[in-house]
Design an enzyme around this catalytic site. Structure first.
Site, PDB file in Angstrom:
ATOM      1  N   ASP A  61       0.856  -1.179   0.000  1.00 25.22           N
ATOM      2  CA  ASP A  61       0.000   0.000   0.000  1.00 25.22           C
ATOM      3  C   ASP A  61       0.900   1.240   0.000  1.00 25.22           C
ATOM      4  O   ASP A  61       2.097   1.150   0.299  1.00 25.22           O
ATOM      5  CB  ASP A  61      -0.885  -0.031   1.252  1.00 25.22           C
ATOM      6  CG  ASP A  61      -1.740   1.207   1.396  1.00 25.22           C
ATOM      7  OD1 ASP A  61      -2.411   1.592   0.415  1.00 25.22           O
ATOM      8  OD2 ASP A  61      -1.725   1.806   2.491  1.00 25.22           O
ATOM      9  N   ILE A  62       0.327   2.397  -0.343  1.00 31.98           N
ATOM     10  CA  ILE A  62       1.117   3.635  -0.361  1.00 31.98           C
ATOM     11  C   ILE A  62       0.945   4.427   0.935  1.00 31.98           C
ATOM     12  O   ILE A  62       1.861   4.528   1.755  1.00 31.98           O
ATOM     13  CB  ILE A  62       0.746   4.508  -1.580  1.00 31.98           C
ATOM     14  CG1 ILE A  62       1.196   3.835  -2.878  1.00 31.98           C
ATOM     15  CG2 ILE A  62       1.393   5.890  -1.444  1.00 31.98           C
ATOM     16  CD1 ILE A  62       0.877   4.627  -4.130  1.00 31.98           C
ATOM     17  N   ASP A  63      -0.241   5.005   1.123  1.00 32.19           N
ATOM     18  CA  ASP A  63      -0.458   5.927   2.248  1.00 32.19           C
ATOM     19  C   ASP A  63      -0.481   5.174   3.566  1.00 32.19           C
ATOM     20  O   ASP A  63      -1.217   4.206   3.741  1.00 32.19           O
ATOM     21  CB  ASP A  63      -1.765   6.691   2.034  1.00 32.19           C
ATOM     22  CG  ASP A  63      -1.704   7.551   0.780  1.00 32.19           C
ATOM     23  OD1 ASP A  63      -0.972   8.536   0.776  1.00 32.19           O
ATOM     24  OD2 ASP A  63      -2.397   7.197  -0.207  1.00 32.19           O
TER      25      ASP A  63
ATOM     26  N   GLY B 177      -5.314   2.523  -3.203  1.00 31.96           N
ATOM     27  CA  GLY B 177      -6.620   3.075  -3.515  1.00 31.96           C
ATOM     28  C   GLY B 177      -6.523   4.226  -4.487  1.00 31.96           C
ATOM     29  O   GLY B 177      -7.519   4.610  -5.113  1.00 31.96           O
TER      30      GLY B 177
ATOM     31  N   LYS C  34      -8.696  -5.172  -3.775  1.00 28.29           N
ATOM     32  CA  LYS C  34      -7.249  -5.287  -3.949  1.00 28.29           C
ATOM     33  C   LYS C  34      -6.839  -6.761  -4.003  1.00 28.29           C
ATOM     34  O   LYS C  34      -6.071  -7.173  -4.874  1.00 28.29           O
ATOM     35  CB  LYS C  34      -6.509  -4.608  -2.794  1.00 28.29           C
ATOM     36  CG  LYS C  34      -6.421  -3.097  -2.853  1.00 28.29           C
ATOM     37  CD  LYS C  34      -5.511  -2.585  -1.734  1.00 28.29           C
ATOM     38  CE  LYS C  34      -5.408  -1.078  -1.707  1.00 28.29           C
ATOM     39  NZ  LYS C  34      -4.458  -0.583  -0.688  1.00 28.29           N
TER      40      LYS C  34
ATOM     41  N   ASP D 221      -2.180  -0.875   5.798  1.00 30.90           N
ATOM     42  CA  ASP D 221      -2.604  -0.312   7.080  1.00 30.90           C
ATOM     43  C   ASP D 221      -4.086   0.013   7.166  1.00 30.90           C
ATOM     44  O   ASP D 221      -4.660   0.057   8.242  1.00 30.90           O
ATOM     45  CB  ASP D 221      -1.822   0.983   7.363  1.00 30.90           C
ATOM     46  CG  ASP D 221      -2.223   2.109   6.426  1.00 30.90           C
ATOM     47  OD1 ASP D 221      -2.685   3.158   6.913  1.00 30.90           O
ATOM     48  OD2 ASP D 221      -2.091   1.955   5.206  1.00 30.90           O
TER      49      ASP D 221
ATOM     50  N   ASN E 244      -9.139  -0.554   3.408  1.00 32.36           N
ATOM     51  CA  ASN E 244      -9.128  -1.136   2.067  1.00 32.36           C
ATOM     52  C   ASN E 244      -8.013  -2.162   1.888  1.00 32.36           C
ATOM     53  O   ASN E 244      -7.903  -2.785   0.837  1.00 32.36           O
ATOM     54  CB  ASN E 244      -9.044  -0.046   0.993  1.00 32.36           C
ATOM     55  CG  ASN E 244      -7.783   0.790   1.081  1.00 32.36           C
ATOM     56  OD1 ASN E 244      -7.076   0.770   2.083  1.00 32.36           O
ATOM     57  ND2 ASN E 244      -7.511   1.544   0.039  1.00 32.36           N
TER      58      ASN E 244
END
Length: 261
Positions: free
Chosen positions: A9-11, A44, A188, A211, A214
């Site tokens: 994931d990114i954020d 996302g 995902k 985290d 999603n």
């Protein structure tokens, strides 16, 4: 050592709370890649919003819009667009309630309303992105295959969008003032599973790191799920490993513990 397909994931995961990449995270990605593992983003965000991270960290593979489209070596490998009929019904409902919408394809973002809502400003700032341009044609959602909507509503407003009225969609909250509108049949994890199968990976060789809400399904169902310490409680409950936070070298410490770096 078995080759792994690892999804980040990114954020709140690749990025710290300042929306920056820790040097330990960079070193971990470099080491994993050098060891022969396949690395991918699962976010996302759409590809446009993720582009800076993709280029900065040299990712060739990425899943965007919570699984609605997957790219392998920067080429589309899978796509799951929103149902057109249900999309138009939801837009009518949002207009009636004066709820702001952002349209998403993999590489474009446009807002529906000419006026800029404070909710939209807050939500876009949360992911470090500017408010999208206005769709002055009024036809973007007719002329393009959308794979996600951003709907700017709080929990109280969510009651307006009952699942029974929109069975074609899933509503996933990513911010206190916004939800993602996604195809009911996608996630995902489903797209991760499809992409991994396409590339010959066994289930046990899929590792996911995230985290947020999603990320719940991909952490729960992948071969090995890693949750950040800053993650949602329900995500941490189903993880195989809860590592340190995105501000405290969580990615480095997780893969060091797994003896993959």
């Amino acid at each position: 050592m078995d080759k792994k397909f690892i999804f980040f994931d990114i954020d709140g995961t690749l990025l710290d709370d300042n929306k920056e990449v820790l040097e330990s995270t960079r070193e971990t990605l470099t080491a994993l890649s050098a060891a022969g593992h396949d690395l991918a983003i699962a976010t996302g965000r759409n590809a446009l919003m993720a582009d800076g991270v993709i280029k900065d960290l040299a990712f060739n593979h990425y899943i965007v819009c919570n699984g609605a489209e997957a790219f392998y070596n920067h080429e589309t490998a899978y796509k799951n667009p929103l149902d057109q009929g249900a999309l138009h019904r939801l837009i009518e409902r949002a207009d009636a309630e004066n709820h702001p919408i952002v349209y998403e394809t993999a590489h474009e973002l446009l807002r529906r309303s000419k006026e800029v809502s404070p909710r939209m400003v807050d939500g876009m700032q949360y992911v470090g992105y500017d408010v999208p341009d206005y769709d002055d044609s009024g036809r973007f959602h007719y002329d393009n295959e959308l794979i996600q909507l951003l709907l700017f509503i709080d929990d109280e407003d969510s009651t307006v969008y009952r699942q029974a009225d929109f069975p074609e969609f899933r509503f996933v909250r990513w911010y206190e003032k916004a939800v993602d509108v996604l195809p009911a049949t996608g996630s995902k994890y489903e797209t991760i599973s499809i992409l991994a199968e396409q590339k010959g990976y066994e289930h046990e060789d899929i590792i996911t790191v995230g985290d947020g809400n999603n990320d719940f399904e991909m952490i729960q169902k992948s071969g090995y799920g890693i949750a950040m310490a800053n993650g949602e409680p329900r995500v941490k409950e189903v993880a195989d490993l809860v590592t340190h936070s995105n501000n405290d070298h969580g990615i480095y410490k997780a893969f060091k513990r797994l003896d993959l770096i």
